[in-house]
Design a protein around this motif. Structure first.
Motif, short mmCIF file in Angstrom:
data_model
loop_
_atom_site.label_atom_id
_atom_site.label_comp_id
_atom_site.label_asym_id
_atom_site.label_seq_id
_atom_site.Cartn_x
_atom_site.Cartn_y
_atom_site.Cartn_z
N ILE A 109 50.90 44.71 52.28
CA ILE A 109 49.64 45.32 52.71
C ILE A 109 50.01 46.65 53.35
N ASP A 110 49.46 47.73 52.83
CA ASP A 110 49.85 49.07 53.27
C ASP A 110 48.61 49.95 53.42
N ASP A 111 48.76 51.01 54.21
CA ASP A 111 47.70 52.01 54.37
C ASP A 111 48.23 53.43 54.18
N ASP A 124 45.89 48.02 49.44
CA ASP A 124 45.50 49.11 50.35
C ASP A 124 43.98 49.17 50.32
N GLN A 125 43.36 48.77 51.43
CA GLN A 125 41.90 48.64 51.46
C GLN A 125 41.18 49.93 51.87
N ASN A 126 41.91 51.02 52.04
CA ASN A 126 41.28 52.26 52.47
C ASN A 126 40.40 52.88 51.39
N PHE A 127 39.43 53.65 51.82
CA PHE A 127 38.54 54.38 50.92
C PHE A 127 39.33 55.39 50.09
N THR A 128 40.39 55.93 50.67
CA THR A 128 41.21 56.94 50.00
C THR A 128 42.28 56.32 49.10
N ALA A 129 42.38 55.02 49.05
CA ALA A 129 43.45 54.35 48.29
C ALA A 129 43.19 54.42 46.78
N GLY A 147 41.14 49.99 47.67
CA GLY A 147 39.78 50.33 48.07
C GLY A 147 39.07 49.26 48.87
N PRO A 148 37.94 49.62 49.51
CA PRO A 148 37.19 48.71 50.38
C PRO A 148 36.62 47.48 49.68
N ARG A 149 36.62 47.49 48.36
CA ARG A 149 36.21 46.28 47.63
C ARG A 149 37.12 45.11 47.98
N LEU A 324 33.52 40.63 50.44
CA LEU A 324 34.20 39.59 49.66
C LEU A 324 35.64 39.96 49.31
N GLY A 325 36.19 40.94 50.03
CA GLY A 325 37.54 41.39 49.72
C GLY A 325 38.58 40.30 49.86
N ALA A 326 38.50 39.51 50.93
CA ALA A 326 39.50 38.46 51.14
C ALA A 326 39.47 37.43 50.02
N GLN A 327 38.27 37.14 49.51
CA GLN A 327 38.16 36.19 48.40
C GLN A 327 38.78 36.77 47.12
N ARG A 328 38.62 38.08 46.91
CA ARG A 328 39.23 38.71 45.73
C ARG A 328 40.75 38.69 45.82
N VAL A 329 41.27 38.97 47.01
CA VAL A 329 42.72 38.94 47.19
C VAL A 329 43.24 37.51 47.03
N ALA A 330 42.54 36.54 47.59
CA ALA A 330 42.94 35.14 47.45
C ALA A 330 42.97 34.73 45.98
N LEU A 331 41.98 35.15 45.22
CA LEU A 331 41.94 34.84 43.79
C LEU A 331 43.18 35.40 43.10
N ALA A 332 43.54 36.65 43.41
CA ALA A 332 44.71 37.26 42.79
C ALA A 332 45.99 36.50 43.14
N LEU A 333 46.11 36.06 44.38
CA LEU A 333 47.31 35.34 44.82
C LEU A 333 47.42 33.97 44.15
N PHE A 334 46.32 33.23 44.12
CA PHE A 334 46.36 31.90 43.50
C PHE A 334 46.59 32.01 41.99
N GLN A 335 45.96 33.00 41.35
CA GLN A 335 46.16 33.18 39.91
C GLN A 335 47.61 33.48 39.59
N ALA A 336 48.21 34.43 40.33
CA ALA A 336 49.59 34.83 40.04
C ALA A 336 50.57 33.69 40.26
N ALA A 337 50.26 32.81 41.22
CA ALA A 337 51.15 31.69 41.52
C ALA A 337 50.89 30.48 40.62
N GLY A 338 49.87 30.56 39.78
CA GLY A 338 49.61 29.49 38.82
C GLY A 338 48.79 28.33 39.35
N TYR A 339 48.10 28.52 40.47
CA TYR A 339 47.26 27.46 41.03
C TYR A 339 45.85 27.62 40.47
N THR A 340 45.64 27.07 39.29
CA THR A 340 44.41 27.33 38.55
C THR A 340 43.17 26.72 39.21
#
Length: 358
Positions: A109-111, A124-129, A147-149, A324-340
């Motif tokens: 996680i970086d800014d 990077d959740q910044n508007f400028t990212a 981005g803030p999404r 809903l950003g935390a849910q999007r990040v969680a989805l990416a983490l579970f998907q990459a780790a294979g927890y369908t």
């Protein structure tokens, strides 16, 4: 899924890194993840808060010079995490590469976009990212969430919306857990001459200006000085205006639709705060050391007297940050780790949210 977070909090660092990691940790835990944290025992650390949230905590000595051997001594011999998540400006690819001995994947996680990372996913959740900012700093295969999404917010900041304003204006002031810039006191001094304004000021007991804040607040019946609060979303929803820094609360007040006056208290906040001001999300007065008392007083008075401007800020914020950003990040983490199964849960959460009305 097993996840190890590496983040610090302290009187000089603030609590923002740990706070946003805790938010993501809670969302991951709701999907069945087992969460651990590794933190340095700095003055003002938040390890008790982490433990109270139900997570395992490994305490690194504050004066640790080489973290990898120190972690080696703390972690179980058989430690193997699906993800190691690092949120720390002083750690880079060297630490991440060494930490892979305990984790299958690494997320950063970086800014700042100012140093190399050895990671599989970067946020990077910044508007400028943007992904382009990081192409020189991450492996070619790294997934970038920008981005803030993807802002890491607790659910309450999405579920609440501003209450109808009646009675006096309510101003909420917060410059983080420690406020080394002294902006809390300066803001209350700027508010001192305004009539018909209720003020809630959130300042930690470690604030260097605590005595002066207490004295100033005591002179106003409609003012309150608060330490840590656990109902910040509700307080935000009831406020007319927020005055604070350009850190993590930026996304909280945007998602909840709270108009804000922003002051930069650290260099890593300046570009993002300025860009958000140009996009019409808040009023930005600049870095703290450049803000005069007269300018602060005038800006507060003008915003409190300009309902259309506040409504514009609120609408722009809610349009940019849906919470809903935390849910999007969680989805990416579970998907990459294979927890369908867990990934499917978050896919459904995001799908259902498209039909929600507020």
């Amino acid at each position: 899924m097993k996840v190890l977070f590496r983040a610090d909090a302290g009187s000089h660092l603030g609590i923002g890194h740990v706070a946003r990691c805790l938010t993501l940790a809670q969302v991951l835990a709701s999907g069945g993840a087992q969460i651990s944290f590794a933190c340095r025992a700095l003055p003002g650390h938040q390890m008790q808060r982490i433990a109270e949230a139900g997570h395992e905590v490994f305490s690194l000595p504050a004066d640790t010079l080489d973290e990898i051997p120190a972690l080696q001594a703390l972690l179980p011999a058989e430690a193997c995490f699906d993800w190691i998540l690092v949120d720390h400006y002083q750690l880079d690819a060297r630490w991440e590469s060494a930490a892979r001995r305990w984790g299958r994947r690494v997320m950063a996680i970086d800014d700042l976009a100012d140093r190399p990372h050895d990671c599989d996913l970067l946020l990077d959740q910044n508007f400028t990212a943007s992904a382009a900012l990081y192409h020189r700093w991450v492996p070619a295969a790294c997934q970038i969430l920008a981005g803030p999404r993807h802002a890491l917010l607790r659910p309450a900041f999405r579920q609440l919306r501003p209450a109808a304003q009646t009675g006096p204006s309510r101003v909420l002031v917060s410059f983080g857990g420690f406020d080394q810039a002294g902006m809390t006191l300066r803001t209350l001094q700027a508010l001192d001459g305004l009539e018909g304004v209720e003020v809630q000021c959130i300042a930690g007991h470690s604030s260097p200006d605590l005595a002066a804040l207490q004295s100033l607040v005591a002179r106003h019946p409609g003012w309150a000085l608060l330490n840590f609060v656990n109902d910040l979303p509700e307080r935000m929803a009831a406020a007319t205006l927020f005055i604070g820094a350009g850190g993590g609360t930026t996304w909280e007040r945007a998602a909840i639709g709270l108009p804000s006056l922003c002051i930069g208290v650290a260099p890593n906040q300046y570009a993002n705060a300025e860009a958000l001001a140009q996009a019409g999300l808040h009023l930005y007065l600049g870095p703290a050391e450049q803000v005069t008392m007269a300018a602060l007083h005038q800006a507060i008075a003008e915003l409190l007297g300009n309902l259309p401007q506040r409504q514009h800020f609120a609408a722009r914020g809610m349009a940019l940050v849906d919470g809903l950003g935390a849910q999007r990040v969680a989805l990416a983490l579970f998907q990459a780790a294979g927890y369908t199964q867990a990934a499917g849960h978050f896919e459904q959460v995001l799908k259902d949210s498209q039909h929600e009305q507020f």
